[in-house]
Design a protein around this motif. Sequence first.
Motif, PDB file in Angstrom:
ATOM      1  N   VAL A 239       0.830  -1.204   0.000  1.00 14.62           N
ATOM      2  CA  VAL A 239       0.000   0.000   0.000  1.00 14.62           C
ATOM      3  C   VAL A 239       0.865   1.255   0.000  1.00 14.62           C
ATOM      4  CG1 VAL A 239      -1.763   1.291   1.259  1.00 14.62           C
ATOM      5  CG2 VAL A 239      -1.936  -1.197   1.101  1.00 14.62           C
ATOM      6  N   TYR A 243       0.494   4.104  -2.763  1.00 14.63           N
ATOM      7  CA  TYR A 243       0.244   5.502  -2.408  1.00 14.63           C
ATOM      8  C   TYR A 243       1.290   6.419  -3.037  1.00 14.63           C
ATOM      9  CZ  TYR A 243      -0.331   9.747   0.351  1.00 14.63           C
ATOM     10  OH  TYR A 243      -0.513  11.048   0.724  1.00 14.63           O
ATOM     11  N   GLN A 244       2.545   6.018  -2.970  1.00 21.17           N
ATOM     12  CA  GLN A 244       3.631   6.820  -3.549  1.00 21.17           C
ATOM     13  C   GLN A 244       3.401   7.028  -5.046  1.00 21.17           C
ATOM     14  OE1 GLN A 244       6.191   8.413  -2.256  1.00 21.17           O
ATOM     15  NE2 GLN A 244       7.233   8.958  -4.171  1.00 21.17           N
ATOM     16  N   ALA A 247      -0.589   8.913  -5.432  1.00 20.77           N
ATOM     17  CA  ALA A 247      -0.768  10.228  -4.808  1.00 20.77           C
ATOM     18  C   ALA A 247       0.407  11.163  -5.036  1.00 20.77           C
ATOM     19  CB  ALA A 247      -1.007  10.059  -3.308  1.00 20.77           C
ATOM     20  N   CYS A 255      -8.451  11.234  -3.649  1.00 21.70           N
ATOM     21  CA  CYS A 255      -8.595  10.691  -2.295  1.00 21.70           C
ATOM     22  C   CYS A 255      -7.673  11.464  -1.368  1.00 21.70           C
ATOM     23  CB  CYS A 255      -8.247   9.199  -2.259  1.00 21.70           C
ATOM     24  SG  CYS A 255      -8.377   8.469  -0.612  1.00 21.70           S
ATOM     25  N   LYS A 258      -4.847   9.272   3.803  1.00 20.95           N
ATOM     26  CA  LYS A 258      -3.576   8.577   3.630  1.00 20.95           C
ATOM     27  C   LYS A 258      -3.645   7.214   4.299  1.00 20.95           C
ATOM     28  CE  LYS A 258      -0.892  12.888   3.546  1.00 20.95           C
ATOM     29  NZ  LYS A 258       0.224  13.647   4.162  1.00 20.95           N
ATOM     30  N   PRO A 259      -2.772   6.273   3.883  1.00 22.04           N
ATOM     31  CA  PRO A 259      -2.753   4.956   4.511  1.00 22.04           C
ATOM     32  C   PRO A 259      -2.685   5.075   6.031  1.00 22.04           C
ATOM     33  CG  PRO A 259      -1.324   4.984   2.601  1.00 22.04           C
ATOM     34  CD  PRO A 259      -1.762   6.419   2.830  1.00 22.04           C
ATOM     35  N   PHE A 262      -6.886   4.478   2.418  1.00 25.19           N
ATOM     36  CA  PHE A 262      -6.506   4.936   1.084  1.00 25.19           C
ATOM     37  C   PHE A 262      -7.408   4.318   0.030  1.00 25.19           C
ATOM     38  CE2 PHE A 262      -3.553   4.925  -2.686  1.00 25.19           C
ATOM     39  CZ  PHE A 262      -3.637   6.291  -2.909  1.00 25.19           C
ATOM     40  N   ILE A 264      -8.203   4.207  -4.368  1.00 24.78           N
ATOM     41  CA  ILE A 264      -7.894   4.543  -5.753  1.00 24.78           C
ATOM     42  C   ILE A 264      -9.147   4.318  -6.585  1.00 24.78           C
ATOM     43  CG2 ILE A 264      -5.440   3.990  -5.576  1.00 24.78           C
ATOM     44  CD1 ILE A 264      -6.054   1.324  -6.987  1.00 24.78           C
ATOM     45  N   THR A 301      -8.458   0.352   0.926  1.00 24.54           N
ATOM     46  CA  THR A 301      -7.791  -0.429   1.970  1.00 24.54           C
ATOM     47  C   THR A 301      -8.826  -0.862   3.001  1.00 24.54           C
ATOM     48  OG1 THR A 301      -7.278   1.616   3.164  1.00 24.54           O
ATOM     49  CG2 THR A 301      -5.559   0.724   1.713  1.00 24.54           C
TER      50      THR A 301
END
Length: 495
Positions: A239, A243-244, A247, A255, A258-259, A262, A264, A301
């Motif tokens: 994850v 995210y990297q 985002a 979105c 943040k984790p 999260f 998508i 998530t």
Amino acid sequence: MGKSFSIPISRRDFMKMAGMAAIGVLAEGAIGGTDTVSAAGSKAGTINYGGKEIPVLFSVDVCVAGGGPSGTAAAIMAARNGAKTVLIERGVALGGLAVLGCVYPFMDTHAPDSDTPYVAEVKARLRQHGIEPFDGVTQQTWHNPETLTLIYDEMCSEAGVNVLFQTVVVDTVVEGQKLTTCIVQTIAGLAAIQAKTFIDSTGDAYLSRSAGVPYERGYEKTGNNQPLSFRFEMGGIDVGRLYQHVAVELQEDWCKSKPPYFEIAEAMHRKQRYKLEDLMAKGVASGEITQEEAEYMQAYTIIGKNGVMSMNCPEIPVKFSASDPVSYSKAVAYGRRMMHNIASYLIRHLPGFEKAFISREAAMLGARESWRIRGRHYLVEDDYHSQSRFADAVCRTAWFIDAHGEKVSEKLPKGGYYEIPYGSLVTEEVENLIVAGRCISASFILQASMRIQPTCMSIGEAAGIAAAWGLKKHIAANAIAWDKIPPEKRSYVSK
């Protein structure tokens, strides 16, 4: 109707079940004393159905069909208000689509102060089980499916609800304007449940349709249901890397959380432009996925399940019907193939999914809409735009009109909302029936707004309260004036 679904039970099993019923298993009603509900051809502990004697498993105050968000709420609230209650569930877990259908998380109603007491309690119980439902940014309720169904088990047990799992509604017995008996298929064969009030939370309005209540299905203009989905979970996801990429590298700011919270998404042919649309379009161009598979992809998530995401896809083409048994069955295999194609493509091309795998598929297709009753009050699209208010309102919502394949409309102004009246939960034809959940009396377009899970939970909560209130006061369910129930007894009071 429904007799063609009859599956006979053995004489041996019948004698066992009939004997249990005859000695009064769970037959005493908490509100109505020891009287049982009459049914045509009834004997002690059995009724005659289709020329067969079948056992009466329960004779109760309230029978709720369907253990999804609305049905579980209805059963718990009816029992808490003194009604002897039985809840019928065709699966092995309560929670409906939230659990068996992998529909996660709960969407926000977008309406201020919309949480009724039951909804607030479910969120509080998630916290007690170590699941923080809010990410601090969005208003979605992030839960955990396995934890949620455990919570529902606990709430039903505490309230004294009798739950029948692996039990399917087959038919009903109606005398005059009263539904007296529900015929069900259990693991032991056919059986009967008698009740004074019934609540239809099947999602497909099956109890209502079987009892002769008028209904609609699909969009009034085309006849199409909203598209089905076949959701699944994928494990083994990095994850942080996802995210990297999404985002930070793609600079997708859709979105905001943040984790570990999260999300998508991409949805082609919508006003919203998503950064992942290019990825899916490349798959179509290369022939790795179809246009149908690329149309809609979303993933969340799951709190408490590290490296696992709930996949809100595939969206099965609208040519498959949520209200035709043959078409629905074909959609299962078609959707499963789409699921595996999407998963394989993401594993090959989306950073963070390199070591991912399908860890779970839903135990039921996600039906956004199938059948809807025609009740005393019929909600229409104008009620959304006009922000209608009702004296007998049971809840409020402002979720946008989200009719996949037909219309996705603008949101209401901040602070705006419309209400759902008790009149949309009851019918003229059957006096002791209440309908809860996505199959209440509403047009196709309006239903696309009210169908989200928190709203269905609030509708079910009110249905359970009303059922118990009517029995205590000897008022037929369809004659109850919700606004005449003392405010402190109601789950929602219109302002």
